[in-house]
Motif scaffolding. Structure first.
Motif, PDB file in Angstrom:
ATOM      1  N   CYS A   1      44.618  17.899  30.071  1.00 19.65           N
ATOM      2  CA  CYS A   1      43.339  17.181  30.138  1.00 19.65           C
ATOM      3  C   CYS A   1      42.876  17.072  31.580  1.00 19.65           C
ATOM      4  CB  CYS A   1      43.488  15.783  29.530  1.00 19.65           C
ATOM      5  SG  CYS A   1      41.993  14.768  29.630  1.00 19.65           S
ATOM      6  N   ILE A   2      41.566  17.201  31.777  1.00 15.66           N
ATOM      7  CA  ILE A   2      40.939  16.990  33.076  1.00 15.66           C
ATOM      8  C   ILE A   2      39.939  15.844  32.932  1.00 15.66           C
ATOM      9  CG2 ILE A   2      39.313  17.977  34.752  1.00 15.66           C
ATOM     10  CD1 ILE A   2      40.661  20.678  34.265  1.00 15.66           C
ATOM     11  N   PHE A   3      40.075  14.842  33.793  1.00 17.99           N
ATOM     12  CA  PHE A   3      39.112  13.731  33.825  1.00 17.99           C
ATOM     13  C   PHE A   3      38.086  14.027  34.918  1.00 17.99           C
ATOM     14  CE2 PHE A   3      43.102  11.741  32.355  1.00 17.99           C
ATOM     15  CZ  PHE A   3      42.664  11.220  31.137  1.00 17.99           C
ATOM     16  N   ASP A   4      36.814  14.170  34.520  1.00 21.35           N
ATOM     17  CA  ASP A   4      35.817  14.544  35.523  1.00 21.35           C
ATOM     18  C   ASP A   4      34.416  14.311  34.973  1.00 21.35           C
ATOM     19  OD1 ASP A   4      34.536  16.250  37.790  1.00 21.35           O
ATOM     20  OD2 ASP A   4      36.681  16.341  38.209  1.00 21.35           O
ATOM     21  N   GLY A   5      33.461  15.093  35.460  1.00 23.57           N
ATOM     22  CA  GLY A   5      32.063  14.883  35.113  1.00 23.57           C
ATOM     23  C   GLY A   5      31.593  15.631  33.899  1.00 23.57           C
ATOM     24  N   GLY A   6      32.517  16.273  33.176  1.00 21.70           N
ATOM     25  CA  GLY A   6      32.121  17.018  31.988  1.00 21.70           C
ATOM     26  C   GLY A   6      31.792  18.458  32.317  1.00 21.70           C
ATOM     27  N   ILE A   7      31.377  19.188  31.279  1.00 16.99           N
ATOM     28  CA  ILE A   7      31.065  20.605  31.465  1.00 16.99           C
ATOM     29  C   ILE A   7      29.749  20.995  30.806  1.00 16.99           C
ATOM     30  CG2 ILE A   7      32.335  21.363  29.424  1.00 16.99           C
ATOM     31  CD1 ILE A   7      33.264  23.811  31.051  1.00 16.99           C
ATOM     32  N   GLY A   8      29.267  20.195  29.872  1.00 17.40           N
ATOM     33  CA  GLY A   8      28.007  20.527  29.204  1.00 17.40           C
ATOM     34  C   GLY A   8      28.212  21.535  28.085  1.00 17.40           C
ATOM     35  N   SER A   9      27.121  21.879  27.412  1.00 19.22           N
ATOM     36  CA  SER A   9      27.220  22.752  26.230  1.00 19.22           C
ATOM     37  C   SER A   9      26.867  24.201  26.522  1.00 19.22           C
ATOM     38  CB  SER A   9      26.298  22.222  25.121  1.00 19.22           C
ATOM     39  OG  SER A   9      24.956  22.140  25.591  1.00 19.22           O
ATOM     40  N   ASP A  10      26.187  24.457  27.630  1.00 18.70           N
ATOM     41  CA  ASP A  10      25.696  25.809  27.917  1.00 18.70           C
ATOM     42  C   ASP A  10      26.666  26.536  28.850  1.00 18.70           C
ATOM     43  OD1 ASP A  10      24.165  28.047  28.013  1.00 18.70           O
ATOM     44  OD2 ASP A  10      22.735  27.266  29.478  1.00 18.70           O
TER      45      ASP A  10
ATOM     46  N   VAL B   1      37.492  15.421  29.741  1.00 21.26           N
ATOM     47  CA  VAL B   1      36.920  14.143  29.321  1.00 21.26           C
ATOM     48  C   VAL B   1      35.848  13.741  30.328  1.00 21.26           C
ATOM     49  CG1 VAL B   1      37.371  11.728  28.808  1.00 21.26           C
ATOM     50  CG2 VAL B   1      39.083  13.454  28.253  1.00 21.26           C
ATOM     51  N   ARG B   2      34.636  13.525  29.849  1.00 18.00           N
ATOM     52  CA  ARG B   2      33.521  13.152  30.724  1.00 18.00           C
ATOM     53  C   ARG B   2      33.604  11.649  31.002  1.00 18.00           C
ATOM     54  NH1 ARG B   2      27.318  14.515  29.103  1.00 18.00           N
ATOM     55  NH2 ARG B   2      28.261  16.599  28.824  1.00 18.00           N
ATOM     56  N   VAL B   3      34.255  11.310  32.116  1.00 14.90           N
ATOM     57  CA  VAL B   3      34.439   9.902  32.473  1.00 14.90           C
ATOM     58  C   VAL B   3      33.376   9.418  33.460  1.00 14.90           C
ATOM     59  CG1 VAL B   3      36.915   9.938  32.029  1.00 14.90           C
ATOM     60  CG2 VAL B   3      36.064  10.472  34.322  1.00 14.90           C
TER      61      VAL B   3
END
Length: 487
Positions: A32-41, A96-98
């Motif tokens: 798991c990576i806790f960060d700003g997310g990656i989005g759908s595109d 995980v978009r934290v």
């Protein structure tokens, strides 16, 4: 909140590249990576699953860019110009978009709570934090980020790489490592400035020492980019190779190596064993400990699990109860053809923490004694004579700390020594698990301590060392490696 190097100019590079073909990965652990997310595109959907907590309502392109590039670094590592095809991932990964664009709390408690909620579930064996409060640690107080996450990691179920921060160019204590990389139960990662052999600490990479115990911080450094050599990474949002720098990228790069070791071996390695293997293979090359910790970390899992021609590496992992003694035999083989034997030992374990007492932050430690020759016994002694192996002078500077035996509370310690072959006869480490409660000298019932020891036995010039160790120690199991064939 800290991200990548704050003053760097990001560059979009026009190099030709290609993404490896997706192959099903069947690991029995999760990352798991806790960060700003990656989005759908993006095109990484086969490898990446994004998890968005209910209270994260919105985001920002900069948060998605950071999260997606950290995720890409874990999957593929840095881009090499001479190798247009990106490296294959060792595992899938959840991100995980934290981070939310609406977070306004300066202490980042909302972000910490999201991380805590996930870690409490104990679903992940490997996690990465390339974020945290942007402030230097203070010896007198344990930051809430450090105390909360350290407690969640103290049972050893999870290996966490944490970026140490990018303020290494500031003056004095302002350049010290930043929370929560001062945890004793994490793997704090700094940045080196190049992938070449003439590496140095990247100027922005924060420096130690950490708090005592945990004085050796960072745990190590790995390439994170610099002005002279940017960290080139695939950006999923722009589908291009971008050049950047920061400990935000060195931390997931180190996690890629650590999880890769677990992925390519067929043995159930504990997280403390993986940490010990990473530290054991770090190379300081004479550089200052406060700048690089144990040294430059290995850049590939394969380099961690390979022995030199005249070397055997033995992995011990197990559990100790409070006040229990353990004798660990070092299998220096008979019949080796050499004069000098090089022994390197690395002990690692996870410690129970006590944030209410910063000066006595951990409640568990190891008392380690080395006995080199079983025939050398002083008059009236019950066991073979002891010999110094781990030098506390390399960790602590003041006489007061030496007198307090502070080194016994360090959760990771590593040292190598050279011996004349004639001075070694059935050498052993005698280990005792000792504990204290709430800053004192005594302790009631504590959980058993999971320990790991890595020992390298190198008979200088004898290329039959590995086979001799295996033949003379039938109880040892060989760790089989999964071959990854690349065309």
């Amino acid at each position: 909140m800290r991200f990548n190097h704050p003053n760097v100019t990001r560059e979009i590079l026009r190099d030709v590249f290609s993404i490896p073909e997706y192959k099903t990965l069947t690991n029995d652990f999760k990352v798991c990576i806790f960060d700003g997310g990656i989005g759908s595109d993006h095109v990484l959907k086969n490898w990446v699953t994004e998890i968005i907590p209910d209270n994260v309502k919105n985001t920002h392109p900069s948060l998605l860019a950071h999260g997606s590039e950290v995720c890409s670094t874990y999957l593929f590592g840095p881009y090499h110009e001479e190798q247009p095809l990106l490296n294959e991932p060792y595992t899938n990964v959840d991100i995980v978009r934290v981070l939310s664009n609406s977070d306004s709390d300066p202490d980042l408690f909302d972000v910490l709570t999201r991380i805590e909620d996930i870690l409490k579930k104990k679903e992940y064996k490997y996690v990465n934090l390339s974020l945290g409060p942007r402030l230097a640690i203070d010896d007198d107080d344990v930051h809430v980020w450090t105390s909360v996450i350290d407690r969640l990691l103290q049972d050893g179920h999870c290996f966490a790489t944490v970026a140490i921060g990018n303020d290494g160019e500031l003056d004095g204590d302002y350049a010290r490592i930043q929370p929560p990389s001062d945890m004793v139960n994490c793997f704090a990662v700094g940045a080196s400035d190049t992938r070449s052999s003439s590496w140095e600490r990247a100027p922005y990479s924060c420096i130690g020492p950490g708090r005592s115990p945990g004085v050796v911080k960072p745990d190590g450094v790995i390439f994170g980019g610099s002005d002279k050599e940017l960290f080139k990474v695939y950006s999923p949002l722009t589908h291009s190779i971008v050049g950047t720098q920061g400990t935000s990228y060195s931390a997931p790069y180190a996690l890629r190596v650590a999880a890769g070791v677990d992925s390519i071996t067929d043995f159930a390695l504990t997280t403390s064993t993986v940490k010990a293997l990473m530290v054991h293979h770090a190379n300081k090359q004479g550089k200052e400990q406060n700048e690089v910790g144990w040294g430059l970390l290995p850049h590939s899992p394969e380099s961690v699990v390979e022995c030199l021609d005249d070397e055997a590496i033995v992995v011990y992992q197990g559990q100790l109860k409070k006040s229990e003694h353990l004798r660990i035999q070092i299998p220096v083989p008979e019949g080796i053809d050499c004069k000098w034997v090089h022994l390197k030992a690395t002990f690692c374990f996870n410690a129970i923490t006590d944030p209410e007492h910063p000066l006595h932050y951990t409640r568990s430690g190891l008392d380690i004694v080395f006995r080199a020759n079983e025939d050398k016994i002083s008059d009236g002694a019950e066991h073979a004579d002891t010999k110094s192996f781990f030098s506390v002078g390399n960790l602590y500077n003041t006489e007061a700390e030496l007198r307090e035996d502070a080194h016994k509370w360090e959760t990771c310690i590593s040292r190598s020594q050279r011996f004349n072959k004639s001075t070694l006869l059935n050498p052993v480490f005698d280990v005792k698990y000792h504990a204290r409660e709430k800053g004192g000298d005594s302790a009631k019932e504590l959980e058993p301590l999971n320990y790991s020891l890595i020992v390298s036995i190198r008979a200088e010039g004898d290329n039959n060392t590995y086979n001799l160790v295996l033949q003379q120690n039938q109880t040892l199991q060989t760790v089989k490696i999964t071959n990854r064939v690349r065309l």
